[in-house]
Design an enzyme around this catalytic site. Structure first.
Site, PDB file in Angstrom:
ATOM      1  N   HIS A 285     -39.515 -62.961 -11.383  1.00 49.40           N
ATOM      2  CA  HIS A 285     -39.987 -61.582 -11.506  1.00 49.40           C
ATOM      3  C   HIS A 285     -39.421 -60.892 -12.739  1.00 49.40           C
ATOM      4  CE1 HIS A 285     -36.174 -60.467  -9.375  1.00 49.40           C
ATOM      5  NE2 HIS A 285     -36.325 -59.321 -10.009  1.00 49.40           N
TER       6      HIS A 285
ATOM      7  N   ASP B 109     -38.673 -67.869  -6.560  1.00 43.85           N
ATOM      8  CA  ASP B 109     -38.310 -66.864  -7.565  1.00 43.85           C
ATOM      9  C   ASP B 109     -37.298 -67.373  -8.598  1.00 43.85           C
ATOM     10  OD1 ASP B 109     -38.367 -64.441  -8.914  1.00 43.85           O
ATOM     11  OD2 ASP B 109     -36.902 -63.483  -7.595  1.00 43.85           O
TER      12      ASP B 109
ATOM     13  N   SER C  80     -30.867 -58.758 -11.446  1.00 42.43           N
ATOM     14  CA  SER C  80     -31.857 -59.764 -11.068  1.00 42.43           C
ATOM     15  C   SER C  80     -31.780 -60.984 -11.983  1.00 42.43           C
ATOM     16  CB  SER C  80     -33.263 -59.181 -11.141  1.00 42.43           C
ATOM     17  OG  SER C  80     -33.519 -58.304 -10.082  1.00 42.43           O
TER      18      SER C  80
END
Length: 363
Positions: free
Chosen positions: A148, A198, A281
């Site tokens: 992402h 992810d 992230s």
């Protein structure tokens, strides 16, 4: 760009002759980024620069006589958060429970800290990534982050990696330098945030410069859970921090609590020291004993002052992905198909890697 805390440029065309140099800097000469040369041209013929702090920049192109250059500035990115906040006397930065990596808590992690970079994507988005070793020990500059963060192949050339962006003292919440950076990468493989585990693996266009003193972290793709975990990250895009959980994670679905769920994520119930934030992230979840990467941060609810969970895409799930070379890690981190599911890190300045597993080829 009035009111900008920082500025950076995206160039669609960047073609320089030998000897030409491209620079950007503040009007007073500070914060210089460059020289960019034709060697910095990315895979699609352009360039994304690192940031210069402030609302005004000077762009300078130095070209030898009787030569020609072709450049096209397609984006001027107006930074309104994160980079430049301290210089603008804006007090809002990462939460005050974050622990600077220079603090004593970071001492056992000095190698892994050097593998972690803050990255910008398309001049607008901030995440964390880390160099990872492979079984060929060839120092291929693979950078592991979340899908992402770097969603598709067109994002990879826009990546700028900032090395050693960290506070100079334990108590200082800011003060890091953005001077050590590099631009451009190629998309290698990924597994979707929504339907997979992810992760994205990119290959930097160039080796990090020797004076960046980087390290390539090890990894563990086995179906095993550690007794405790550590994450090294750039919370809110700010200086590098380190956080600790003294309990084992659980295997769940992304955002879930039931175990094992779909088996794609590791759930950290809460952090015992530090936290994560936006910008964290993509950071690796490290086994606190082996110091090898076992997950990449997808997201969660953790913040200073709460005991909420985070979820990390599990390297065990990354390893096989969706069964193809462009959706899994195994082809790239085990290029010789040795069958190894765990591998130690390596210091660029050393010939031999640390922590070799028994039976690793040649040892």
């Amino acid at each position: 760009s009035p009111g900008a805390l920082s500025l950076n440029l995206g160039l669609d065309q960047f073609e320089l002759p030998t000897g030409a140099e491209f620079w950007i800097f503040a009007p007073n000469g500070s914060g210089s980024q460059g020289p960019y040369t034709n060697a910095n041209q990315n895979a699609v013929g352009g360039l994304w620069t690192a940031v210069v702090i402030g609302e005004e920049i000077v762009v300078e192109l130095r070209v030898p006589k009787r030569t020609e250059a072709t450049i096209k500035i397609s984006s001027v990115n107006h930074g309104y958060r994160f980079f430049g906040e301290r210089e603008a006397l804006i007090p809002i930065k990462r939460g005050d429970c974050n622990v600077n990596v220079v603090c004593p808590e970071g001492d056992p992690w000095r190698d892994q800290i050097r593998s972690v970079a803050g990255i910008s994507i398309s001049g607008m988005y901030l995440c964390t990534a880390q160099l990872v070793n492979n079984t060929a020990e060839d120092l291929t500059p693979y950078l592991l982050t979340a899908q992402h963060c770097v969603e598709q192949s067109s994002d990879a050339p826009t990546v700028v990696a900032y090395w050693n962006f960290q506070s100079p003292t334990c108590s200082e919440p800011a003060g890091g330098s953005l001077g050590q950076n590099q631009s451009g990468s190629t998309f290698i493989s990924s597994s979707q945030f929504a339907t997979g585990s992810d992760f994205t693996l990119i290959e930097l266009d160039d080796q990090p410069q020797p004076d960046f003193d980087v390290y390539y972290s090890g990894w563990d793709a086995r179906d095993q859970l550690p007794s405790a975990t550590t994450v090294i990250h750039h919370p809110s895009g700010d200086e590098k921090s380190i956080s600790f959980d003294d309990d084992p994670p659980t295997v769940t679905s992304l955002g879930g609590s039931a175990s094992p769920g779909d088996g794609g994520s590791l759930r950290v119930a809460d952090w015992d020291l530090g936290t994560t934030e936006g910008g964290s992230s993509g950071s690796c979840l490290f086994d606190s004993v082996s110091k090898r990467c076992i997950g990449t941060l997808s997201g969660g609810y953790a913040a200073c002052g709460n005991d909420e969970p985070d979820w990390f895409g599990w390297v065990h799930a990354h390893w096989t992905g969706d069964g193809t070379s462009v959706t899994r890690l195994s082809d790239w981190l085990d290029p010789g198909n040795t069958g190894s599911l765990t591998w130690g890190g390596i210091d660029r300045g050393l010939i031999f890697a640390d922590g070799f597993e028994t039976g690793n080829p040649g040892f």
